[in-house]
Every structure is written in C-alpha cells, then in structure tokens.
Design an enzyme around this catalytic site. Structure first.
Site, PDB file in Angstrom:
ATOM      1  N   LYS A 117       0.860  -1.190   0.000  1.00  0.00           N
ATOM      2  CA  LYS A 117       0.000   0.000   0.000  1.00  0.00           C
ATOM      3  C   LYS A 117       0.892   1.233   0.000  1.00  0.00           C
ATOM      4  O   LYS A 117       1.916   1.256   0.700  1.00  0.00           O
ATOM      5  CB  LYS A 117      -0.882  -0.043   1.252  1.00  0.00           C
ATOM      6  CG  LYS A 117      -1.900   1.077   1.388  1.00  0.00           C
ATOM      7  CD  LYS A 117      -2.779   0.805   2.625  1.00  0.00           C
ATOM      8  CE  LYS A 117      -3.861   1.858   2.809  1.00  0.00           C
ATOM      9  NZ  LYS A 117      -4.767   1.530   3.937  1.00  0.00           N
ATOM     10  N   SER A 145      -9.663   1.665   3.106  1.00  0.00           N
ATOM     11  CA  SER A 145      -8.795   2.434   2.227  1.00  0.00           C
ATOM     12  C   SER A 145      -7.773   1.573   1.480  1.00  0.00           C
ATOM     13  O   SER A 145      -7.162   2.062   0.531  1.00  0.00           O
ATOM     14  CB  SER A 145      -8.045   3.482   3.041  1.00  0.00           C
ATOM     15  OG  SER A 145      -7.202   2.854   3.993  1.00  0.00           O
ATOM     16  N   SER A 170      -9.843  -0.909   7.320  1.00  0.00           N
ATOM     17  CA  SER A 170      -9.327  -0.616   5.975  1.00  0.00           C
ATOM     18  C   SER A 170      -8.669  -1.787   5.265  1.00  0.00           C
ATOM     19  O   SER A 170      -8.356  -1.698   4.084  1.00  0.00           O
ATOM     20  CB  SER A 170      -8.340   0.550   6.033  1.00  0.00           C
ATOM     21  OG  SER A 170      -9.043   1.754   6.147  1.00  0.00           O
TER      22      SER A 170
END
Lengths: 500, 101
Positions: free
Chosen positions: A80, A155, A179
């Site tokens: 990420k 996210s 997330s």
C-alpha cells in the site's frame, strides 16, 4: 492468462523451492498481468518493474547456489502506498506527497526486502487512508475486479483489487477502522488486522496512531498467515511494538479443525438492518461451521453500539495532530497564497488547502473541533471512555467463546455514484463491524463467505489481543469447510476473470 | 440535531484557521453542514460515559521508551534536504516567520 498468476502464494513458494519455475518467470507473469489490466482496475499508483525483476533475479541466483532463503523468497508482493519505501515514491495517495521520495526505509519494506520478495509496486488507497471506497485518492479511483462499476472498498482498495484481479498473490495494507478487512470482504479476498503492536508501524505514514495497524492480505487464509509471520515481530524503532515471539500462524490455519471451537455471534452485529444477501451468507456460513463441529453461541457486547461514535471522534482527533507535519516547510508540497503577504502562516494555509482533499480536510477540522477547549471532555474524553467499555465488553465476551464472529460489512461493494457513497455518515456506518477491534487493539480477519447478487460477502473473525493464532485456528478450517460445501469464492472469481 | 452540535460557517472558519487550512466561503458552508451531521450522530458518546468509567487512550499500556545516549547514524544534510521545497547552503529556506517590526 499465465497459470502462474492464479496460484496461491504458498503454491508459488513450493514451486520455486522445487525448481518448477523461477522467480523471474513468476514476477514477469504478474507484471504482464498488471500492465494488461491496470487501465481497468487502477490498483497501483506506482509499478516498480525494474526493482521487482532485480530482486527476482537475485533470489533465483541465490537459490541456485543452494543457499538458504526465506520460505516466501521470490513470491511477489505489493505494498500500500502508505508504506515508506526508500528511494521509491511514496505518496499516501495525496497531492501533498506527490513527488516525495523517502530518504529512509520502513521496517515492513526492510523485512520484505530481507526475505527476497519482489515488490511489484505501490497500491492505491484513499488519501492518507481516509475513506472506505478508494475514491478519495489524488491519483484516480480503483475499481472492483468483480464488477468494474463497483468500488473495491477502502482504504486498502488498491491492495485488495490487486489480489482479486490476480495482479499479485500477496499485498500489504493498513487497517485503522477496517481498511484491510472491508476491502477484503468487498473483493472476495482475505484481510487481516493483527493485534495492535504486533507488526511495526515504523515507516507507515501515520493516520491515527493508536488505531493504525499493518495488515497482511492474500487470496486465502494460509497465504495471509504466511505474510503475517513474515511481517510480525518486535521492532525497537517502534515504541508501541510488542515484544512477543511470532506464533505459527500458517500451521494454525492448516492443521486445526472446528470441532469444539466456540464461535460467539455478536448480538449487536448479527445482521439486523444489513443487506439481505449479506445476512443470508453469514447465516449459511455459521451453519457450515456448526456442521463442521463448531459450537455457535450468542454474546452481548452492548457498548459496540457506541464504538462507531467513539471512533469518529478519536480518529479525526489523532488525524488533526498527525497531519500537522504537512506544513510545506521541510518536505512535500509548498504553495504560496494567491494574494496577500507571503509568510510561514499563509504559506502553510495555502499549502494545506491545495494539498489535502475534501475528506482529509473534513477529518482535520472535525478533530480540531473535538480537541478544542470546551468540547474536549464532551467529545474526545467521552470517546476514550467508550473505548474502555468496548475493551471490557470484548474481555467479557471472550470468557464464553474462543472467537467472535460477524459479517465484515453490512453490504456488499457499493456501486460508484451510489447515494450512500457520497454521504459521509452512510459510509461511516459501513465500518460498524470492523471499528470495535481497532478501538480495543484486538486482531480481526475477514474471509470470503459466498456471494450476494454476484458480489463477495465477508465473514469476520475476532480474537483476544495477542492471541491471533486463535483467529487462524478458526479461519483456516472454516475456509476449508466453506469450500467443501461449495462456497468457493475464489473459483468463481478466477473463472470470471479467465472468461473476460 | 442538538443546539450544541450545530456548527456555523464562522466556527468552521475559526477551526480552519487553527488547522492552517485556507478555505473559501462555499467550503466553509459545506463543511459546517457535514460537521453538524457528524457531530449530531456521535454526540451519544456522552450518554454512557459516566464519571466512573476510566478513559483509555491507547490499546496497550504505553511507557516512555528511551534509546541509549550513543552516537548513531542519522540522515545526512543532503538526505534531509533532498525533498525540501526550497533549500540553500545546507539549510531549509522557509517563508518569513517574524513580522517586519
């Protein structure tokens, strides 16, 4: 499609060890897949072809000498873009860090490098990890490989979409309020939020420090467990890192069974008000668990009803503090005001106005309000008390069961442009089942439990703090039981993509 | 919505000033509406958090962690300044901080 991209991480690891294929072949197959599908999925902010192939070549060379290598050496991974990577752009999906190339290394990337996993790139996210859809990224939205008209969640939406789209077998996300688990649920993948402090946060761009946790993700439970084992462990560079030894998560997932396991269904999260298909899939999964020997009990966690409210005060409060560092002075964007005097203060205001997106600004302002004199006790102080009540509720619940279970999210993946997608409170409500674990610091995992209207449904398992192994002892055999009962989400996904 | 949780654009302007974020009138108005909605939804935290409940600020007990006071490696000036918006002579260039007087 190369068959290498549909193999699990552990299958790839076994094939690499047996010399059936090389890491360069595996890495190239995934890079080819990324370049063929990125226009559709938008999973990545940066793809690091050269770096990945360089690592793969080095691993192949080392393995050919007979030297000992890590079990996952040569298996590609994606990070990420909240994970700092020395020498590789790290943006947090924000204009604020659009051109930032970090001069230091995160512990997560250090561990991945030391083990010899080729990093394919940095995945998309909601800006600074704030959002539940990956629509709040300064670099474009990510789409759900199951249906491109739907969001992948957030996210860690890019991390999840990269897995579901067979672009990478393993990915690293972060979970502040769900997330990792919610996008895993939306994409039919497995997402883990470990016990707070069990994976170092050194070099993870901070959002809400008391809630953030790095989360391993894979297409099955054992893969996620293997990545978890790689990333976990004490780090002296992180003052909140736990000193505990790393348990055998893969072994727990692969060798345990459900006989005698007590699964506590959280009364407040059992599905009232949830999408019908989500509730049905959850109930069906409970039946499968019971048929495999698990005992299902109902447990009461009354304070969970208030956890969402507490989270939406604590999280922005920490956001307002953590994001104060983006002031346009030492790194990142700097903007000058369009008119008036150019002072440090006006430059900061212009920089933060231009660099932050709407959701980030909303949370900073909300946090600033909650921490203001006169409101602190009523909002932030009370929220911290709710946190105590949530922890107490969990402790009591775990006295009567091994793990707690619930649907991971109330709905399947939302459609782009859906009314709920533009309503902050409706989106916040989507995190109702995942947030309590972050407040209490306990581990949670989402695995696929079938489909509803053609989209995946997530099944969440929560365990006591520092007992992540209990989560895998249920997740592994439950995944096997679900697959044996015909609920093979991954197969559906692979077939759908193959026929595209 | 309770009276206390209704946020005005003027209040948002003050908060934006504290947060060092420049905002236009439309943005202030829009955020005032969003914040009022959010705060009215989360105000319930007061209902159950009595004086007898201790606050928990962190999921694990925190204690101050100090490293041994020994010389170690750190970023070089060049590394620290590499991402600076402006620099010169091994220093960050920042806008004027003090007033003219």
């Amino acid at each position: 499609m190369s068959e290498l991209i549909t193999k699990s991480a552990l299958e790839l690891a076994a094939g690499l060890k047996a010399g059936e294929f090389s890491s360069v072949e595996v890495t190239q197959a995934h890079l080819d897949r990324i370049h063929a599908t990125e226009a559709d999925f938008g999973s990545f902010i940066t793809v690091t072809d050269d770096l990945a192939l360089e690592t793969a070549t080095a691993v192949d060379a080392k393995r050919s000498t007979g030297a000992n290598v890590h079990a996952l050496a040569g298996v590609p991974v994606a990070l990420k873009d909240l994970v700092v990577t020395e020498g590789v752009a790290t943006t947090a999906a924000s204009k604020m860090l659009e051109n930032w190339v970090p001069p230091y290394e995160s512990t997560v990337h250090n561990k991945v490098k030391a083990a010899g996993l080729p990093v394919l790139g940095k995945t998309n996210l909601d800006e600074f990890a704030m959002g539940s859809t990956t629509e709040h990224s300064a670099f474009g939205t990510t789409r759900n490989p199951w249906n491109l008209e739907h969001v992948p969640g957030g996210s860690s939406g890019g991390a999840a979409a990269a897995l579901a789209g067979f672009q990478v077998p393993l990915s690293v996300g972060t979970d502040t309020g769900g997330s990792v688990r919610q996008p895993a649920a939306f994409t039919g993948t497995v997402g883990v939020k470990p016990t707070y402090g069990s994976i170092s946060r050194f070099g993870i761009i901070a959002m809400a420090s008391s809630l953030d946790q790095v989360g391993p993700m894979g297409r099955n439970v054992a893969d996620a467990a293997a990545l978890h084992e790689l990333l976990a462990g004490h780090d002296p560079l992180d003052s909140t890192s736990l000193p505990d030894p790393v348990a055998g998560f893969v072994s727990a997932a692969q060798t345990s069974d459900l006989r005698g396991k007590k699964l506590g269904v959280i009364k407040q999260l059992r599905g009232e008000g949830y999408q019908d298909g989500v509730r049905d899939a959850f109930t069906a999964a409970l039946d499968v668990a019971a048929a495999a020997g698990a005992e299902i009990v109902e447990v009461d966690c009354p304070s969970i009803s208030y956890a969402l409210d507490a989270y939406y005060l604590i999280m922005p409060s920490e956001v307002s503090s953590n994001l104060a560092r983006y002031d346009g002075m030492r790194y990142g964007l700097r903007m000058e005001p369009e008119s008036g005097p150019v002072t440090a203060e006006t430059v900061m205001a212009a920089t933060r106005a231009a660099g932050f997106g709407d959701e980030v600004k909303r949370r900073i302002i909300l946090g600033t309000y909650a921490l203001s004199a006169g409101y602190y006790d009523a909002y932030y102080g009370s929220a911290q008390k709710i946190r105590t009540l949530v922890q107490n509720d969990f402790a009591k619940a775990f006295e009567s069961c091994d793990v707690l279970v619930s649907p991971t999210a109330p709905t399947t993946a939302l459609k782009f442009g859906a009314e709920a997608a533009s309503d902050p409170m409706a989106l916040y409500l989507g995190d109702v089942a995942t947030i309590p674990a972050n407040l209490a610091g306990i581990p949670g995992l989402s695995l696929p439990a079938g489909l509803a209207d053609g989209l995946p449904v997530g099944f969440q398992i929560l365990a006591p703090a520092r007992e992540d192994v209990k989560m895998y002892e249920v997740a592994g055999p439950l995944e096997a039981a679900l697959e044996a009962s015909g609920t093979r989400v991954l197969d559906t996904l692979a077939e759908g993509l193959t026929t595209k | 919505m309770t009276e206390s949780s209704a946020i005005t654009p003027e209040q948002v302007e003050h908060l934006a000033s504290l947060s060092r974020i420049a905002m236009g009138a439309d943005e202030l108005k829009s955020l005032a509406g969003d914040l009022s909605t959010i705060l009215s939804n989360v105000a319930r935290v007061n209902e159950v958090a009595g004086d007898d409940v201790p606050a928990t600020s962190h999921p694990i007990a925190l204690s101050n962690v100090l490293r041994p006071d020994v010389v170690g490696e750190t970023l070089t000036s060049e590394q620290a300044l590499a991402a600076a918006p402006a620099s010169a002579d091994d220093k960050f260039i920042v806008p004027q901080i003090l007033g003219e007087e």
